[in-house]
Design an enzyme around this catalytic site. Structure first.
Site, PDB file in Angstrom:
ATOM      1  CG  ASP A 473       6.368  -6.440   1.097  1.00  0.00           C
ATOM      2  OD1 ASP A 473       7.218  -6.362   1.997  1.00  0.00           O
ATOM      3  OD2 ASP A 473       6.339  -7.368   0.268  1.00  0.00           O
ATOM      4  CG  ASP A 543       9.861 -12.980   2.589  1.00  0.00           C
ATOM      5  OD1 ASP A 543       8.632 -12.983   2.807  1.00  0.00           O
ATOM      6  OD2 ASP A 543      10.404 -12.165   1.834  1.00  0.00           O
TER       7      ASP A 543
HETATM    8  C1  DGJ Z   1       8.347  -9.712   0.368  1.00  0.00           C
HETATM    9  C2  DGJ Z   1       7.275 -10.348   1.206  1.00  0.00           C
HETATM   10  O1  DGJ Z   1       7.775 -10.671   2.462  1.00  0.00           O
HETATM   11  C3  DGJ Z   1       6.717 -11.549   0.471  1.00  0.00           C
HETATM   12  O2  DGJ Z   1       5.781 -12.212   1.269  1.00  0.00           O
HETATM   13  C4  DGJ Z   1       6.095 -11.071  -0.815  1.00  0.00           C
HETATM   14  O3  DGJ Z   1       4.999 -10.255  -0.525  1.00  0.00           O
HETATM   15  C5  DGJ Z   1       7.131 -10.327  -1.636  1.00  0.00           C
HETATM   16  N1  DGJ Z   1       7.782  -9.286  -0.893  1.00  0.00           N
HETATM   17  C6  DGJ Z   1       6.487  -9.724  -2.862  1.00  0.00           C
HETATM   18  O4  DGJ Z   1       7.324  -8.927  -3.555  1.00  0.00           O
END
Ligand code: DGJ
Length: 734
Positions: A473, A543
């Site tokens: 991430d 997301d």
């Molecule tokens: C952003 C990601 O896109 C989510 O899926 C998740 O992993 C969060 N960060 C966790 O902090």
């Protein structure tokens, strides 16, 4: 000689002829397309053509043709216009030479052709300035079957003094048509890849990023350029372009006074002046081009094939069905929460469990919220007393693979890492460091930081031999850039060196861990480009897991990037990002068009939902090879305002297809959905089975056999038309 490369190009030894001939055109060809360049009377390398492949010998080598357009005003477009001479458009190259001169004239020297692998040719064309000892090599790699040509440039300074590179693009492409329509994408967190198509007017349109990290959140470096009308699905001349670079980029579309469209693309020149000492070189990232005279559908299929063959890890491996813990547990879990989720995942048919954020940091720096812990990659012993290995082994015992989340480029101020290595953090001199999501960015221009990230990856992998997937991430962008590592007079190297540092880390990790699956995630799709993708197995598309929004986000994303890599998860309802309620069937029907996964707490499914989910996952496993390895045909465009979206994947052997249709709004009681299928054999018979049926089938022909030419000419109609109605059909040749 020291080589500074944005991106290393690995080419096997020469195996085709090497030739240089001023009088015949340079042809860079794929099976169906070609690019043509000639050398004009004054030694310029002229770009003549990029389009459908010629059948016959080219007339470009006649003196008349070569010299007529290359008149005194310099109207014949050069293959790589450098600022100087008659070049008045945004140049592909802008240098300041050692003596202070701002002008560069490039003349053809020679070219060579090699075959790095079967079906791939690499043409390198050398150019030089008669007055200054610099060498520019244009590198064109042509992928025959996929009809893709990549372009990059390598600049070497032999002037004997420092050369200032103000701009070095990856590509320049001149086109001439009556009108030009650009499809491009804007967005923000959870609303990525919002499509806009506009007619370009005289003047300049630019798409760019200055964020360094999360470079693709607000705009993606991929576009379609359609000639003489908006892009159509199956007809018309359409170019697809995508820059393989995960840092700042700029794509410029300049319609000049001749009506010509000049496309220049590459690393953004913003605050990015690069200095080359004598003997040093700089190589640009690749621009990936494809062309089709049969519409944007073929552009997508070309790029999908190219990515699957040349720019994706483990691309011949079927992707597992994933349960990711984020929306089901967030950071609020203990060992039992996770083992229960794994148990449920196994029962429902999931094949990979991924433990998301929240498993690391201890004491005051425990990662229980996003305020602390980033940088301290040790397991949280309070939450998970038996460590990661216990969880991974538990998953394996239940027949699942195990994956884990990291965000290794980042650090919370509240972490041991921030205290011990303040000099590793991106900052602009003595200015206070701005936080985003309570975090700072590590300075990847610094080799020590690169080593730390490689070690972090190694250490996490070392926590269990049963880790087979990493979710990488990156949740913020660069503000107030600057580096304690770079000297004061090289601060402008930051943007390029950060991305080079990241790629070097990816390279080292891939060499050490060739088998691990890696998901490319950055708050969703904020780092989605062909440069990063090649080190990864898939990307987290957004997301935003709301199915209605995902239809458009995935449709735009899949214009360029293939379904096999498009992680698409069924989440809970009401949706956590949008609050929208949608039936489970709709959520599955949308997610099954990509790499299916779940993003929920399975315990929250009631009995009926559980049974539906179990059956849908089973159905997905049957159609998965078609979705992940097949050809995409779009049937109804979610952007056209009709309130329908529909597409189809057809297996490469044409024997099977899977069809998806979604209603995006209420259509009234009398209208109904009708569409023609594509990509089938008109002479074959196909049995159609509806998948994920709720109470009754929406397709009147469920279980029946139809001739291919009927399906492709008359088409099919469906009894859908309410909000959140959808249909999935499995089509099999009999
Ligand atoms: C952003 C990601 O896109 C989510 O899926 C998740 O992993 C969060 N960060 C966790 O902090």
């Amino acid at each position: 000689m020291i080589m500074k490369t944005f991106l290393s190009l690995t080419l096997a030894a020469a195996s085709l002829s090497v030739s240089a001939n001023e009088n015949s055109p340079i042809r860079v060809s794929t099976d169906d397309t070609e690019m043509v360049m000639t050398v004009s009377g004054n030694g310029n390398l002229v770009h003549n053509y990029y389009g459908k492949k010629f059948k016959n010998v080219l007339p470009y080598n006649t003196k008349e043709y070569r010299e007529q357009p290359d008149n005194g005003a310099g109207y014949a477009p050069q293959a790589f216009p450098a600022y100087g001479g008659y070049v008045m458009i945004s140049p592909a190259l802008k240098l300041i030479h050692g003596d202070g001169s701002h002008t560069t004239h490039l003349k053809y020297v020679s070219h060579s052709v090699t075959q790095p692998e079967e079906g791939v040719t690499c043409t390198e064309v050398k150019l030089k300035d008669p007055l200054y000892d610099i060498e520019l090599t244009l590198i064109y790699t042509a992928y025959g079957k996929e009809n893709v040509i990549t372009q990059s440039a390598r600049l070497t300074n032999n002037e004997g003094s420092r050369l200032t590179v103000e701009n070095l693009a990856s590509t320049y492409l001149p086109l001439h048509a009556d009108s030009y329509y650009l499809t491009h994408f804007h967005g923000v967190w959870a609303t990525e890849m919002q499509l806009v198509e506009e007619q370009l007017q005289p003047g300049i349109k630019s798409i760019e990023s200055k964020r360094g990290v999360q470079a693709t959140q607000t705009a993606n470096p991929a576009f379609l350029l359609s000639l003489n009308g908006p892009a159509r699905e199956d007809a018309g001349e359409v170019y697809g372009g995508a820059l393989a670079w995960s840092g700042n980029y700029k794509l410029t579309f300049e319609q000049d006074e001749c009506g010509r469209m000049n496309v220049v693309g590459g690393v953004n020149d913003f605050a990015s002046t690069y200095y080359l000492d004598n003997g040093e070189s700089l190589t640009t990232p690749e621009m990936v081009w494809t062309f089709s005279n049969r519409g944007r559908g073929q552009v997508s299929r070309n790029l999908h094939d190219w990515i699957r063959h040349h720019s994706l890890s483990h691309s011949d491996m079927e992707r597992p069905v994933v349960l990711n813990s984020w929306e089901g547990a967030y950071m609020d879990f203990d060992e039992k929460t996770i083992t229960d989720m794994i148990d449920d995942a196994a029962k429902i048919g999931v094949e990979m469990f991924v433990l998301d954020d929240g498993w690391f940091g201890n004491g005051e720096y425990a990662r229980n919220t996003d305020h602390s812990g980033l940088g301290d990659w040790q397991v949280n012993t309070q939450k998970l007393p038996r460590g990661i290995d216990y969880l991974a082994k538990h998953a394996v015992k239940k027949g699942l693979k195990f994956g884990i989340w990291i965000e290794p480029e980042m650090v919370n101020p509240k972490s041991r890492l921030a205290e011990t290595h303040p000099e590793w953090i991106v900052k602009s001199g003595n200015r206070d460091k701005l936080q985003i999501r309570q975090q700072w960015i590590l300075d990847l221009t610094n080799p020590e930081v690169q080593d730390f990230i490689v070690k972090t990856f190694d250490d996490v992998m070392g926590m269990s031999r049963d880790i087979s997937y990493i979710k990488w991430d990156a949740n913020r962008f660069v503000t107030d850039f600057g580096s304690d590592y770079l000297p004061a007079d090289r601060q402008s190297h930051f943007w390029i060196d950060y991305t080079k540092g990241l790629y070097s880390v990816y390279d080292r990790i891939r060499q050490k861990h060739p088998d691990v699956m890696i998901q490319l995630c950055s708050s969703g799709g904020a780092r989605l480009d062909m440069g990063a993708l090649k080190y990864h197995d898939e990307f987290w598309t957004s997301d935003n897991t709301n199915s209605l929004d995902r239809i458009r986000i995935q449709n735009s994303t899949n214009l360029f990037y293939p379904a096999i890599a498009t992680a698409s998860h069924v989440s809970t309802s009401p949706n956590h990002q949008t609050g929208m309620t949608a039936p489970l069937k709709y959520r599955f029907d949308v997610a099954m068009a990509g790499r299916l996964g779940l993003e929920l707490q399975p315990k929250h499914l009631n009995e009926e939902e559980w049974a539906f989910a179990q059956k849908a996952i089973e159905a997905y496993k049957k159609i998965r090879p078609i979705v992940q390895f097949g050809d995409l045909y779009r049937l109804k465009n979610p952007e056209d305002g009709t309130g329908w979206a529909s597409h189809q994947y057809v297996s490469k052997d044409g024997k099977e297809a899977v069809f998806f249709a979604y209603s995006l709004k209420y259509h009234g009681r009398t209208t109904f959905f009708q569409t023609r299928l594509k990509g089938l054999d008109p002479d074959k018979q196909y049995r159609i089975t509806e998948l994920n049926k709720k109470d009754w089938p929406s397709f009147y022909g469920d279980g029946k056999v139809f001739p291919g030419d009927y399906l492709m000419n008359e088409g099919i109609s469906l009894g859908i038309g309410n909000n959140f109605d959808s249909t999935v059909l499995h089509i099999e040749e009999i």
